[in-house]
Design an enzyme around this catalytic site. Structure first.
Site, PDB file in Angstrom:
ATOM      1  N   PHE A  13     -65.551 -59.262 -21.732  1.00 29.81           N
ATOM      2  CA  PHE A  13     -66.571 -60.113 -21.114  1.00 29.81           C
ATOM      3  C   PHE A  13     -66.471 -60.082 -19.593  1.00 29.81           C
ATOM      4  O   PHE A  13     -67.377 -59.622 -18.886  1.00 29.81           O
ATOM      5  CB  PHE A  13     -66.447 -61.534 -21.662  1.00 29.81           C
ATOM      6  CG  PHE A  13     -67.064 -62.605 -20.823  1.00 29.81           C
ATOM      7  CD1 PHE A  13     -68.404 -62.543 -20.464  1.00 29.81           C
ATOM      8  CD2 PHE A  13     -66.305 -63.689 -20.393  1.00 29.81           C
ATOM      9  CE1 PHE A  13     -68.973 -63.540 -19.678  1.00 29.81           C
ATOM     10  CE2 PHE A  13     -66.868 -64.691 -19.621  1.00 29.81           C
ATOM     11  CZ  PHE A  13     -68.203 -64.615 -19.260  1.00 29.81           C
ATOM     12  N   THR A  37     -60.267 -56.007 -28.411  1.00 28.88           N
ATOM     13  CA  THR A  37     -61.212 -57.124 -28.333  1.00 28.88           C
ATOM     14  C   THR A  37     -62.421 -56.781 -27.476  1.00 28.88           C
ATOM     15  O   THR A  37     -63.419 -57.509 -27.504  1.00 28.88           O
ATOM     16  CB  THR A  37     -60.531 -58.392 -27.771  1.00 28.88           C
ATOM     17  OG1 THR A  37     -60.041 -58.113 -26.453  1.00 28.88           O
ATOM     18  CG2 THR A  37     -59.385 -58.827 -28.673  1.00 28.88           C
ATOM     19  N   SER A  77     -56.186 -58.260 -21.699  1.00 27.49           N
ATOM     20  CA  SER A  77     -55.468 -59.279 -22.471  1.00 27.49           C
ATOM     21  C   SER A  77     -56.440 -59.964 -23.407  1.00 27.49           C
ATOM     22  O   SER A  77     -57.585 -60.236 -23.028  1.00 27.49           O
ATOM     23  CB  SER A  77     -54.845 -60.344 -21.558  1.00 27.49           C
ATOM     24  OG  SER A  77     -54.254 -61.373 -22.333  1.00 27.49           O
ATOM     25  N   TYR A 147     -49.745 -66.762 -25.473  1.00 29.85           N
ATOM     26  CA  TYR A 147     -50.686 -66.489 -24.388  1.00 29.85           C
ATOM     27  C   TYR A 147     -50.206 -67.125 -23.085  1.00 29.85           C
ATOM     28  O   TYR A 147     -50.161 -66.470 -22.034  1.00 29.85           O
ATOM     29  CB  TYR A 147     -52.063 -67.028 -24.754  1.00 29.85           C
ATOM     30  CG  TYR A 147     -53.145 -66.738 -23.743  1.00 29.85           C
ATOM     31  CD1 TYR A 147     -53.516 -65.430 -23.439  1.00 29.85           C
ATOM     32  CD2 TYR A 147     -53.820 -67.778 -23.103  1.00 29.85           C
ATOM     33  CE1 TYR A 147     -54.516 -65.165 -22.521  1.00 29.85           C
ATOM     34  CE2 TYR A 147     -54.838 -67.516 -22.187  1.00 29.85           C
ATOM     35  CZ  TYR A 147     -55.171 -66.212 -21.899  1.00 29.85           C
ATOM     36  OH  TYR A 147     -56.173 -65.951 -20.983  1.00 29.85           O
ATOM     37  N   TYR A 161     -42.478 -58.021  -7.738  1.00 24.78           N
ATOM     38  CA  TYR A 161     -42.888 -56.758  -7.112  1.00 24.78           C
ATOM     39  C   TYR A 161     -43.360 -56.990  -5.673  1.00 24.78           C
ATOM     40  O   TYR A 161     -43.128 -56.165  -4.790  1.00 24.78           O
ATOM     41  CB  TYR A 161     -43.996 -56.088  -7.931  1.00 24.78           C
ATOM     42  CG  TYR A 161     -43.479 -55.056  -8.903  1.00 24.78           C
ATOM     43  CD1 TYR A 161     -43.623 -53.694  -8.645  1.00 24.78           C
ATOM     44  CD2 TYR A 161     -42.830 -55.430 -10.069  1.00 24.78           C
ATOM     45  CE1 TYR A 161     -43.148 -52.737  -9.532  1.00 24.78           C
ATOM     46  CE2 TYR A 161     -42.347 -54.491 -10.970  1.00 24.78           C
ATOM     47  CZ  TYR A 161     -42.515 -53.140 -10.686  1.00 24.78           C
ATOM     48  OH  TYR A 161     -42.033 -52.196 -11.564  1.00 24.78           O
ATOM     49  N   THR A 177     -64.569 -69.675 -18.137  1.00 30.56           N
ATOM     50  CA  THR A 177     -65.702 -68.941 -17.591  1.00 30.56           C
ATOM     51  C   THR A 177     -66.664 -68.604 -18.725  1.00 30.56           C
ATOM     52  O   THR A 177     -66.242 -68.356 -19.854  1.00 30.56           O
ATOM     53  CB  THR A 177     -65.212 -67.654 -16.903  1.00 30.56           C
ATOM     54  OG1 THR A 177     -64.231 -67.999 -15.914  1.00 30.56           O
ATOM     55  CG2 THR A 177     -66.351 -66.916 -16.226  1.00 30.56           C
TER      56      THR A 177
END
Length: 329
Positions: A13, A37, A77, A147, A161, A177
């Site tokens: 999406f 997904t 994800s 999650y 990093y 969203t």
């Protein structure tokens, strides 16, 4: 020569809308997705564009992109409860191994990377609204923990990093969203309510409906992410709409929007479901000069029209993807 950007989770999406935005801005977009997904229909309109290429690849495996690379958006994800509860191991792997591989690629290419974190790092918050200094209230061993903790680890390794390798990193904490291209039956509030209304079903509210959410239209979300990527700010930034509404009141809004006369039915609240969700966007306003522009009334009309254009077969479709191959890994 056009700047090159790799977008993981590009057929999803939000990822697909980011592809559109960066193509429009003159970037060469390398889209990557394993399609667990995601859906190629979300990006098929870009096929044939000389500045767009698609790679069918799982980022939990080594990621290689030949040649120069300027930017990376790591959006691969599962993002809905239905998905990450079906594929919990894959969810943890894409947040850990997938992020590690993308960070390694960014280091190799000297590219700036933005990772898609989430408001779920705050868990079921004890602070309201949630600002970026709040550490969260997360049940690490609960069903949602796969999650929540994947995203929290993702933030930690990204900052490691940044500090150790001096990599240019950005962290977007994305709140709810919505907009066109959402999957109708993925378990999230808006497509679930609209799907039920269009099928003539009663609207399902979990708990007593007093829990709150704050919904950001996808164009506003993409604008915030775009500005954050091009900023010089490395700490996490909330990107979301601070206009808060209870789930019960939102269900009533859906009934008015769709002109249906369904009843609202109540079911038991899922474990660790957050009771309040509202972003403090002070940092986004100050650092990015960003705030949402699209009202919920306007955004929901566009979203409803998108779903209303679906065929009866699409409306009746239930999520049935076979995740077994990925569960075994």
């Amino acid at each position: 020569m056009a700047k090159k950007i790799l977008i993981t989770g590009a057929a999803g999406f939000l990822g697909s809308h980011l592809c559109d935005r960066f193509i429009a801005e003159g970037f060469h977009v390398i889209a990557m997705d394993n399609l667990i997904t995601g859906d190629l229909k979300n990006i098929e309109h870009l096929t044939g564009n000389k500045n767009f290429e698609f790679h069918h690849h799982d980022v939990t495996k080594f990621v290689h992109v030949p040649g120069k690379l300027d930017y990376i958006l790591h959006f691969a994800s599962p993002a809905s409860p239905i998905d990450y509860l079906k594929i919990p191991i894959q969810t943890l792997k894409v947040g850990s191994l997938g992020t590690l591989h993308c960070l390694g690629l960014a280091k190799e290419k000297n590219a700036r990377i933005l990772i898609a974190s989430t408001s779920e790092v705050y868990g079921d918050p004890l602070v309201h609204p949630q600002d970026e200094e709040y550490y969260g209230n997360v049940n690490t061993i609960g069903p949602r923990g796969v999650y929540d903790e994947a995203k929290r680890f993702q933030e930690s390794i990204t900052m490691a990093y940044h500090r150790f390798h001096h990599l240019e990193t950005r962290i977007a904490r994305i709140f709810n969203t919505y907009g066109p291209r959402m999957r109708l039956n993925d378990g999230r509030v808006i497509p679930a309510f609209i799907g039920q209304a269009l099928r003539g079903e009663d609207l399902t509210v979990f708990g007593d409906g007093s829990q709150t959410r704050s919904f950001c239209y996808v164009d506003d979300q993409v604008e915030g992410i775009y500005r954050l990527l091009l900023s010089d700010f490395s700490d996490p930034v909330n990107i979301g709409n601070p206009e808060e509404i209870s789930i019960l009141d939102f269900a009533k809004e859906i009934i008015r929007l769709t002109g249906t006369d369904q009843k609202i039915v109540f079911q038991e609240l899922p474990k660790d479901d957050p009771m309040q969700r509202q972003p403090d966007i002070t940092r986004a306003r100050k650092v990015l000069g960003w705030e949402p522009k699209v009202s919920r009334e306007e955004g929901m009309k566009i979203t409803y029209d998108y779903f209303r254009g679906m065929s009866p077969e699409e409306l009746d479709k239930r999520e049935h993807k076979d995740f077994s191959e990925h569960i075994r890994r």
